[in-house]
Write a protein that holds these residues in place. Structure first.
Motif, PDB file in Angstrom:
ATOM      1  N   PRO A 189       6.842   4.882   1.018  1.00 46.67           N
ATOM      2  CA  PRO A 189       6.765   6.117   0.220  1.00 46.67           C
ATOM      3  C   PRO A 189       8.125   6.636  -0.224  1.00 46.67           C
ATOM      4  N   LEU A 190       9.149   6.497   0.644  1.00 46.06           N
ATOM      5  CA  LEU A 190      10.483   6.960   0.254  1.00 46.06           C
ATOM      6  C   LEU A 190      11.018   6.149  -0.927  1.00 46.06           C
ATOM      7  N   VAL A 191      10.917   4.812  -0.819  1.00 48.79           N
ATOM      8  CA  VAL A 191      11.387   3.955  -1.909  1.00 48.79           C
ATOM      9  C   VAL A 191      10.561   4.208  -3.164  1.00 48.79           C
ATOM     10  N   GLY A 242       0.793  -1.221   0.000  1.00 53.83           N
ATOM     11  CA  GLY A 242       0.000   0.000   0.000  1.00 53.83           C
ATOM     12  C   GLY A 242       0.819   1.262   0.000  1.00 53.83           C
ATOM     13  N   THR A 243       1.925   1.264   0.742  1.00 50.64           N
ATOM     14  CA  THR A 243       2.663   2.516   0.925  1.00 50.64           C
ATOM     15  C   THR A 243       3.629   2.839  -0.196  1.00 50.64           C
ATOM     16  N   LEU A 269       8.987  11.779   2.596  1.00 49.41           N
ATOM     17  CA  LEU A 269       9.627  12.294   3.814  1.00 49.41           C
ATOM     18  C   LEU A 269       8.636  13.066   4.679  1.00 49.41           C
ATOM     19  N   MET A 270       7.681  13.735   4.051  1.00 51.83           N
ATOM     20  CA  MET A 270       6.745  14.565   4.801  1.00 51.83           C
ATOM     21  C   MET A 270       5.795  13.756   5.667  1.00 51.83           C
ATOM     22  N   SER A 271       5.671  12.448   5.395  1.00 48.56           N
ATOM     23  CA  SER A 271       4.789  11.612   6.212  1.00 48.56           C
ATOM     24  C   SER A 271       5.484  11.082   7.461  1.00 48.56           C
ATOM     25  N   ASP A 275      11.171   8.813  -9.335  1.00 48.56           N
ATOM     26  CA  ASP A 275      12.062   9.896  -9.768  1.00 48.56           C
ATOM     27  C   ASP A 275      13.296   9.401 -10.509  1.00 48.56           C
ATOM     28  N   THR A 276      13.539   8.076 -10.501  1.00 48.42           N
ATOM     29  CA  THR A 276      14.691   7.503 -11.208  1.00 48.42           C
ATOM     30  C   THR A 276      14.240   7.050 -12.587  1.00 48.42           C
ATOM     31  N   SER A 277      14.743   7.727 -13.621  1.00 50.05           N
ATOM     32  CA  SER A 277      14.242   7.520 -14.979  1.00 50.05           C
ATOM     33  C   SER A 277      14.420   6.088 -15.474  1.00 50.05           C
TER      34      SER A 277
END
Length: 520
Positions: free
Chosen positions: A149-151, A24-25, A304-306, A157-159
């Protein structure tokens, strides 16, 4: 069992739960990118989330009942296998329809993990000692929720990787969990040779729940709340569930034993779990979208904001679990958790596109602290107050209603969000003299913020900020009702024997009774 034996047995369980949480995350911050890449709408965004919740919700009682009849370890491994299949399908999806289907398969596997992990814990750990181990699960939950969420953000963001690896990354963890369970988990056989699965009752429950959840998902977007579709889906759902109650009351091996609701603790914790699901999951599932669309953050930064909410949950669940195991007192932490959760949701209802991260962090930490003290301890209270032979059913009922609350909350609040965003965007565009091309209702596609001109971008940010705050305002009364429910739960001393030990005692008592009857 010694602490070392318990920790060894829990290694596979923790790996499995980590997989379920990761499912889920890890996609939370990737969903805006996924939906934009597939050219889907806000309704599809909600469906990708809801599909897994719906499948998990509908199948949790089945997994729980099966755990009372058959090999728990094999069932856990089977649920992990289904998760692997769902993950691979999701990773190879080239359309939102296949993605949603794959999330259903993942949800069925997650339903097994959700129900069975807690059932196995109760089987090998006495309620009095369960608190501190529940804290370990809280840590795994926090790590999975933070790392996911970080992963996911980094993958998006990694093309040369992309969002598809958000689904592939869980596969090796699931395979590791299967291997660890095979090696470390040792449970006595509890299967009944004459066990009968209530297929009719299972079908009626799944069909009835799905009909109602599909209604709350589509109503307000695909059709009006007051329409023939609403009448058909709600009528069918109610009739199917009434028929399910009729069948469950008369079958020898019901999926959900209705007699467990005669237990006041089970009934109240079930209601509280439903309300917690609506308030917690329904409110927070759209936070990542708020971070990215309203605050303009990247997927990685949104992850990170979570952290404040997750850290609050980790600390409160660990500390409360240790204290409960030491003192045996638990109700005060349920009440305190419900109060703090209500306050946290109320605070989050004041956010907008200009809210500072400092204030937002405080609000999320308050919510996390409340949820950490409340959610797992509701399960502990119910498991402590039922016979060992009904541990699986009672645990799965709580998980079922919490998941159903989350699905209902996500669906209803998702529909409200879509309509509120469309209304606010139309109002803002009209005020700025920009043709909106809409009537202020319905739904709009999730925008790609990087392609919008500055005036339009500000209007979209404001719309999502206002709409997200409204979701928390709607969720707050649900948390307040959960508090009122928790107040009426009667505190009982925590048992000092595990589920397996209690099951053996109950079997011995039944045998002794039979001998007495025969002798007389």
């Amino acid at each position: 069992m010694t602490n070392r034996q318990i920790l060894q047995a829990m290694s596979g369980l923790m790996a499995g739960m980590f997989v379920a949480i990761l499912a889920g995350t890890v996609v939370a911050n990737a969903l805006p990118t996924i939906i934009a890449d597939l050219g889907a709408s806000q309704s599809s965004y909600t469906w990708v989330v809801t599909a897994e919740l719906l499948a998990m919700t509908a199948t949790v009682p089945l997994w729980g009942k099966l755990s009372d009849l058959f090999d728990k370890k094999l069932l856990l491994q089977l649920s992990l296998g289904m998760f692997v299949v769902g993950s691979l399908l999701a990773g190879f999806s080239h359309g939102v329809e296949l993605l949603i289907f794959s999330r259903v398969v993942q949800g069925i596997g997650a339903g097994g993990l959700t129900a069975l992990a807690q059932v196995v814990m109760a089987a090998i750990i006495p309620p009095r000692r369960l608190g501190k181990y529940a804290g370990i699960f809280g840590a795994v939950f926090a790590i999975g929720t933070v790392a996911g969420p970080l992963v996911g953000g980094v993958l998006v963001d990694t093309s040369w990787l992309g969002w598809r690896w958000c689904f592939f990354i869980g596969v090796p963890f699931a395979l590791l969990a299967i291997a660890l369970l095979q090696r470390t988990l040792r449970l006595p056989a509890v299967g009944r040779r004459e066990a009968k699965i209530d297929f009719l009752g299972a079908f009626l429950i799944v069909a009835g729940v799905c009909a109602l959840l599909i209604w709350v998902t589509l109503a307000g977007n695909e059709f009006d709340w007051a329409s023939w579709q609403t009448a058909a889906l709600t009528g069918a759902g109610v009739l199917l569930l009434v028929a399910a109650v009729f069948v469950e009351a008369r079958t020898a091996e019901p999926v959900i034993p209705l007699n467990i609701f005669r237990n006041r603790t089970v009934t109240l914790t079930t209601v509280a779990s439903l309300l917690v699901g609506v308030a917690m999951f329904g409110g927070t599932v759209f936070l990542s979208q708020y971070f990215q669309v309203s605050l303009g953050k990247s997927p990685t930064v949104a992850g990170l904001m979570s952290l404040p909410m997750i850290l609050g949950l980790l600390v409160s669940s660990t500390v409360a679990g240790q204290v409960i195991s030491k003192t045996g007192v638990w109700k005060r932490y349920l009440v305190a958790g419900a109060v703090i959760m209500t306050v946290g949701l109320g605070l989050l209802s004041t956010i907008d596109a200009d809210t500072s991260f400092t204030l937002l962090s405080v609000y999320m930490a308050v919510l996390g602290i409340g949820v950490g003290m409340l959610m797992q301890n509701l399960v502990l209270a119910a498991q402590n107050d039922v016979p060992a032979s009904e541990l699986g059913a009672a645990t799965s009922v709580l998980s079922f209603f919490r998941s159903m609350g989350g699905t209902i909350g996500t669906s209803v609040l998702g529909a409200i969000l879509a309509n509120r965003v469309a209304s606010e965007m139309t109002k803002g565009l009209d005020a700025a003299g920009i043709p909106s091309g809409g009537d202020g209702g319905g739904e709009s596609s999730v925008p790609d913020m990087s392609t919008l001109p500055e005036p339009v971008r500000r209007i979209v940010e404001h719309a999502y900020g206002v709409a997200t705050a409204d979701l928390f305002l709607i969720a707050t009364p649900c948390a307040l009702l959960a508090l009122l429910t928790v107040v009426f739960i009667k505190e009982k001393p925590l048992k000092t024997t595990s589920g397996m030990e209690r099951l053996a005692e109950e079997a011995g008592a039944a045998t002794e009774t039979d001998r007495t009857v025969v002798g007389s």
